[in-house]
Write a protein that holds these residues in place. Structure first.
Motif, PDB file in Angstrom:
ATOM      1  N   VAL A   1     -15.032  23.559  11.336  1.00 29.02           N
ATOM      2  CA  VAL A   1     -16.454  24.234  11.737  1.00 29.02           C
ATOM      3  C   VAL A   1     -16.292  25.000  12.134  1.00 29.02           C
ATOM      4  O   VAL A   1     -17.454  26.247  11.526  1.00 29.02           O
ATOM      5  CB  VAL A   1     -17.151  22.740  12.457  1.00 29.02           C
ATOM      6  CG1 VAL A   1     -18.973  23.464  12.604  1.00 29.02           C
ATOM      7  CG2 VAL A   1     -17.420  21.815  11.822  1.00 29.02           C
ATOM      8  N   VAL A   2     -16.131  25.480  13.034  1.00 28.94           N
ATOM      9  CA  VAL A   2     -15.986  26.908  14.211  1.00 28.94           C
ATOM     10  C   VAL A   2     -15.390  28.024  13.073  1.00 28.94           C
ATOM     11  O   VAL A   2     -15.950  28.987  13.120  1.00 28.94           O
ATOM     12  CB  VAL A   2     -14.542  26.521  15.010  1.00 28.94           C
ATOM     13  CG1 VAL A   2     -15.205  28.294  15.409  1.00 28.94           C
ATOM     14  CG2 VAL A   2     -15.003  25.802  16.748  1.00 28.94           C
TER      15      VAL A   2
ATOM     16  N   SER B   1     -16.164  28.013   9.678  1.00 32.66           N
ATOM     17  CA  SER B   1     -17.855  28.492   9.078  1.00 32.66           C
ATOM     18  C   SER B   1     -18.893  29.178   9.858  1.00 32.66           C
ATOM     19  O   SER B   1     -19.871  29.447   9.141  1.00 32.66           O
ATOM     20  CB  SER B   1     -18.266  27.254   8.728  1.00 32.66           C
ATOM     21  OG  SER B   1     -18.811  25.649   9.281  1.00 32.66           O
ATOM     22  N   LEU B   2     -18.716  29.319  10.893  1.00 40.13           N
ATOM     23  CA  LEU B   2     -19.374  29.420  12.296  1.00 40.13           C
ATOM     24  C   LEU B   2     -18.882  30.909  12.235  1.00 40.13           C
ATOM     25  O   LEU B   2     -20.348  31.560  12.944  1.00 40.13           O
ATOM     26  CB  LEU B   2     -19.990  29.026  13.449  1.00 40.13           C
ATOM     27  CG  LEU B   2     -20.355  27.453  12.410  1.00 40.13           C
ATOM     28  CD1 LEU B   2     -20.381  26.546  14.816  1.00 40.13           C
ATOM     29  CD2 LEU B   2     -21.347  27.575  12.822  1.00 40.13           C
TER      30      LEU B   2
ATOM     31  N   GLN C   1     -19.173  36.735   9.525  1.00 45.04           N
ATOM     32  CA  GLN C   1     -17.910  37.303   7.600  1.00 45.04           C
ATOM     33  C   GLN C   1     -17.931  38.304   7.529  1.00 45.04           C
ATOM     34  O   GLN C   1     -16.901  38.535   7.257  1.00 45.04           O
ATOM     35  CB  GLN C   1     -19.321  37.321   6.664  1.00 45.04           C
ATOM     36  CG  GLN C   1     -19.963  35.565   5.662  1.00 45.04           C
ATOM     37  CD  GLN C   1     -20.951  36.334   4.656  1.00 45.04           C
ATOM     38  OE1 GLN C   1     -21.084  36.580   4.600  1.00 45.04           O
ATOM     39  NE2 GLN C   1     -20.656  34.840   3.866  1.00 45.04           N
TER      40      GLN C   1
ATOM     41  N   ASN D   1     -18.123  17.370   8.205  1.00 47.17           N
ATOM     42  CA  ASN D   1     -19.045  18.102   8.808  1.00 47.17           C
ATOM     43  C   ASN D   1     -19.767  17.514  10.326  1.00 47.17           C
ATOM     44  O   ASN D   1     -19.979  16.172  10.671  1.00 47.17           O
ATOM     45  CB  ASN D   1     -19.927  17.847   7.928  1.00 47.17           C
ATOM     46  CG  ASN D   1     -20.190  18.706   6.583  1.00 47.17           C
ATOM     47  OD1 ASN D   1     -19.630  19.887   6.390  1.00 47.17           O
ATOM     48  ND2 ASN D   1     -20.078  18.085   5.372  1.00 47.17           N
TER      49      ASN D   1
ATOM     50  N   GLU E   1     -26.358  19.301  16.285  1.00 40.36           N
ATOM     51  CA  GLU E   1     -27.403  20.997  15.618  1.00 40.36           C
ATOM     52  C   GLU E   1     -27.228  21.145  16.835  1.00 40.36           C
ATOM     53  O   GLU E   1     -26.950  22.149  17.552  1.00 40.36           O
ATOM     54  CB  GLU E   1     -28.726  20.508  15.572  1.00 40.36           C
ATOM     55  CG  GLU E   1     -29.265  20.614  14.653  1.00 40.36           C
ATOM     56  CD  GLU E   1     -28.490  21.121  13.434  1.00 40.36           C
ATOM     57  OE1 GLU E   1     -28.239  22.935  13.528  1.00 40.36           O
ATOM     58  OE2 GLU E   1     -28.057  21.145  12.277  1.00 40.36           O
TER      59      GLU E   1
ATOM     60  N   ILE F   1     -23.657  22.535  17.163  1.00 41.07           N
ATOM     61  CA  ILE F   1     -23.643  23.667  16.433  1.00 41.07           C
ATOM     62  C   ILE F   1     -24.065  24.791  16.967  1.00 41.07           C
ATOM     63  O   ILE F   1     -23.304  25.969  17.172  1.00 41.07           O
ATOM     64  CB  ILE F   1     -23.950  23.840  15.550  1.00 41.07           C
ATOM     65  CG1 ILE F   1     -23.428  22.479  14.240  1.00 41.07           C
ATOM     66  CG2 ILE F   1     -24.470  25.203  14.912  1.00 41.07           C
ATOM     67  CD1 ILE F   1     -24.012  22.058  13.150  1.00 41.07           C
ATOM     68  N   ASP F   2     -25.615  25.291  17.955  1.00 44.13           N
ATOM     69  CA  ASP F   2     -25.671  25.916  18.728  1.00 44.13           C
ATOM     70  C   ASP F   2     -24.827  26.271  19.802  1.00 44.13           C
ATOM     71  O   ASP F   2     -24.946  27.484  20.275  1.00 44.13           O
ATOM     72  CB  ASP F   2     -26.967  25.557  19.370  1.00 44.13           C
ATOM     73  CG  ASP F   2     -28.354  25.216  18.347  1.00 44.13           C
ATOM     74  OD1 ASP F   2     -28.115  25.838  17.338  1.00 44.13           O
ATOM     75  OD2 ASP F   2     -29.043  24.996  18.406  1.00 44.13           O
TER      76      ASP F   2
ATOM     77  N   LYS G   1     -21.938  28.279  18.648  1.00 46.61           N
ATOM     78  CA  LYS G   1     -21.968  29.455  18.413  1.00 46.61           C
ATOM     79  C   LYS G   1     -22.273  30.595  19.220  1.00 46.61           C
ATOM     80  O   LYS G   1     -21.643  31.466  19.441  1.00 46.61           O
ATOM     81  CB  LYS G   1     -23.710  29.450  17.806  1.00 46.61           C
ATOM     82  CG  LYS G   1     -23.365  29.178  16.359  1.00 46.61           C
ATOM     83  CD  LYS G   1     -24.669  28.527  15.244  1.00 46.61           C
ATOM     84  CE  LYS G   1     -24.959  27.974  13.963  1.00 46.61           C
ATOM     85  NZ  LYS G   1     -26.368  28.355  13.301  1.00 46.61           N
TER      86      LYS G   1
ATOM     87  N   GLU H   1     -19.825  34.113  19.934  1.00 45.32           N
ATOM     88  CA  GLU H   1     -20.975  34.802  20.215  1.00 45.32           C
ATOM     89  C   GLU H   1     -19.741  35.387  21.173  1.00 45.32           C
ATOM     90  O   GLU H   1     -19.777  36.660  21.415  1.00 45.32           O
ATOM     91  CB  GLU H   1     -21.946  34.952  20.627  1.00 45.32           C
ATOM     92  CG  GLU H   1     -22.889  35.293  19.236  1.00 45.32           C
ATOM     93  CD  GLU H   1     -24.394  34.072  19.704  1.00 45.32           C
ATOM     94  OE1 GLU H   1     -24.791  34.184  20.326  1.00 45.32           O
ATOM     95  OE2 GLU H   1     -24.680  33.748  18.349  1.00 45.32           O
TER      96      GLU H   1
END
Length: 185
Positions: free
Chosen positions: A26-27, A29-30, A33, A162, A166, A169-170, A173, A177
């Motif tokens: 999962v990480v 995929s976040l 790109q 998966n 949420e 996931i936040d 992210k 960052e």
């Protein structure tokens, strides 16, 4: 981190069906790109033996040379791991020990982020704390906030692996960052 930078991920669990392996996927995929993400494994790395540790001459075991070379390409690291016996899993610690040796250690002075998933409530907290002295010795730059602990993971991943929560996931992210920002320092 510059465009085309690279983050290398390590999973402290070698078990098939590991929630931590699912979390690392999962990480990956976040990750934005413009940054390359690669998972590096250590399942074939032998138990550390100083008699075999010759990093400057590249005469260490082939699996160790391969691990160190893969880690050397990273601008930063993400380690996702369970907790074993209130600490770092032995296989992961062994890989870190092999990679930490020598003046050319691929870990030195690089940012690192820790995360973990557990079926319980606190199962990676002590593993994450146990890593702090390791990071201090290696002069790594741990990204401490936000803390990522996916408690009761069996309720937060679907059958395909998966992450469905949420809020988690936040938080992941934000951690990514902050790791990327640490590369710009």
């Amino acid at each position: 981190m510059e465009k085309n930078g690279k983050i290398v991920g390590l999973c402290g669990s070698l078990r098939k069906g590991s929630y931590n392996a699912m979390l690392l996927k999962v990480v990956g995929s976040l990750i934005p790109q413009n940054i390359h993400f690669e998972t590096v494994t250590f399942e074939d790395v032998p138990i550390y033996n100083a008699d075999l540790d010759l990093p400057e001459t590249k005469e260490s075991p082939a699996s160790v040379v391969k691990l160190r070379d893969a880690l050397a390409t990273a601008d930063a690291f993400i380690i996702v791991s369970p907790e074993y016996n209130y600490s770092i899993p032995g296989g992961l610690k062994n890989a870190i020990d092999w990679a930490s040796r020598g003046k050319d250690s691929p870990l030195m002075h690089k940012p690192v982020a820790l995360m973990g998933a557990t079926q319980g409530m606190w199962g990676t907290v002590r593993m994450q704390t146990a890593f702090l002295p390791v990071f201090t010795f290696l002069n790594m730059n741990p990204v401490l906030q936000p803390e990522v602990l996916i408690a009761q993971a069996q309720n937060k991943f679907d059958a395909e692996g998966n992450l469905t929560d949420e809020r988690s996931i936040d938080i992941i992210k934000r951690k990514i960052e902050n790791l990327i920002s640490a590369c710009k320092v």
